[in-house]
Design an enzyme around this catalytic site. Structure first.
Site, PDB file in Angstrom:
ATOM      1  N   ASP A  84       0.818  -1.221   0.000  1.00 54.07           N
ATOM      2  CA  ASP A  84       0.000   0.000   0.000  1.00 54.07           C
ATOM      3  C   ASP A  84       0.844   1.260   0.000  1.00 54.07           C
ATOM      4  OD1 ASP A  84      -2.664  -0.689  -0.056  1.00 54.07           O
ATOM      5  OD2 ASP A  84      -2.888  -0.795   2.118  1.00 54.07           O
ATOM      6  N   GLU A 182     -13.818  -2.156  -1.978  1.00 56.62           N
ATOM      7  CA  GLU A 182     -14.077  -2.385  -0.547  1.00 56.62           C
ATOM      8  C   GLU A 182     -15.469  -1.883  -0.188  1.00 56.62           C
ATOM      9  OE1 GLU A 182     -10.975  -1.164   2.155  1.00 56.62           O
ATOM     10  OE2 GLU A 182     -12.241  -1.571   3.906  1.00 56.62           O
TER      11      GLU A 182
END
Ligand code: KIV
Length: 265
Positions: A84, A182
């Site tokens: 990330d 998500e």
């Protein structure tokens, strides 16, 4: 042992074969996941919560991401390592590129995950033109938790759903290699998965996605407090952490996970 690449994952999508992703932040979890057959290991900035004990991902630094990514990549030979870009590491194209380059050259990542949609198109194109593989994270964006007003399902109104779908298509055109969705309704995730050629990884996004991801500490029941409704505890019916990872791989591949109970309408 064939190394998993973004090409492998695209071929799996084309063949209708599901793949798996789990988070890891250290060598022991990463090795156990690779041995269980997890195709993509995500060094997520969720480490801010599950490793550092913070309330959000916002305190995670580039140095911390590089350190944890290196601990994971050092022991993996087959899985694709995704790392990330943390909060505020992607403000300009050049900053996005140089921070991504650190995750790759110092951390050993193969692909960088960046939170955000259409506002990042120029950066994604910049990265793609310079040979950096990117996963774009859409839907609930934990780094924008204060702007989004909490950890809430995204894409429930027709306007929001249309924006996420448009972003997904634009990101693919700009050169994104993988999408991660998500906390969006299962129907929207299914529409996006069918609309793009690149693989779509879901978390709280229903069974139609090409792959699933969970935070490993969540799926082992280690996270304090009430787990999110899309999380399943795989350690409950397993004798070891290794078996829990194997059960996750098996249940994603055979379509048992996620069930309706772990998805949103
Ligand atoms: O940081 C992370 O672990 C993530 C997952 C929640 C997908 O981005």
């Amino acid at each position: 042992m064939n190394k998993i690449t973004t090409t492998t994952l695209k071929k799996m999508k084309q063949a209708g074969e599901k793949f798996t992703c789990l988070t890891a932040y250290d060598a022991s979890f990463a090795m156990a996941q690779e041995n269980a057959g997890v195709e993509v290991i995500l060094v997520g900035d969720s480490l801010g919560m599950v490793v550092k004990g913070q309330a959000s991902t916002l305190s995670v630094t580039m140095d911390e991401m590089v350190y944890h990514t290196a601990n994971v990549s050092r022991v993996c030979y087959k899985s694709l390592i995704m790392s990330d870009l943390p909060f505020a590491a992607d403000v300009t194209k050049k900053q996005t590129y140089s921070n991504s380059a650190r995750l790759i050259s110092e951390g050993g990542a193969h692909i960088v995950k960046i939170e955000g949609g259409a506002t990042l198109l120029a950066s994604i194109e910049f990265m793609a033109n310079r040979g950096i593989a990117v996963c774009s994270h859409l839907g609930l964006l934990p780094q924008s938790v204060y702007k989004m007003g909490g950890y809430r399902i995204q894409g429930r109104t027709p306007e929001e759903a249309e924006q996420i779908l448009k972003d997904a298509i634009a990101l693919e055109q700009a050169g994104t290699d993988i999408l991660l969705l998500e906390c969006v309704p299962a129907e929207l995730a299914a529409q996006i998965t069918a609309s793009v050629q690149i693989p779509v990884i879901g978390i709280g996004a229903g069974a139609a996605c090409d792959a699933q991801v969970l935070v490993s500490y969540d799926m082992l029941g280690l996270t304090q407090g009430t787990p999110a409704s899309f999380v399943k505890n795989f350690l409950n019916d397993s004798n070891s952490i290794q078996d829990a990872f194997k059960a996750y791989v098996e249940q994603v591949k055979n379509g048992q996970f996620p069930s309706a109970e772990h998805s949103f309408n």
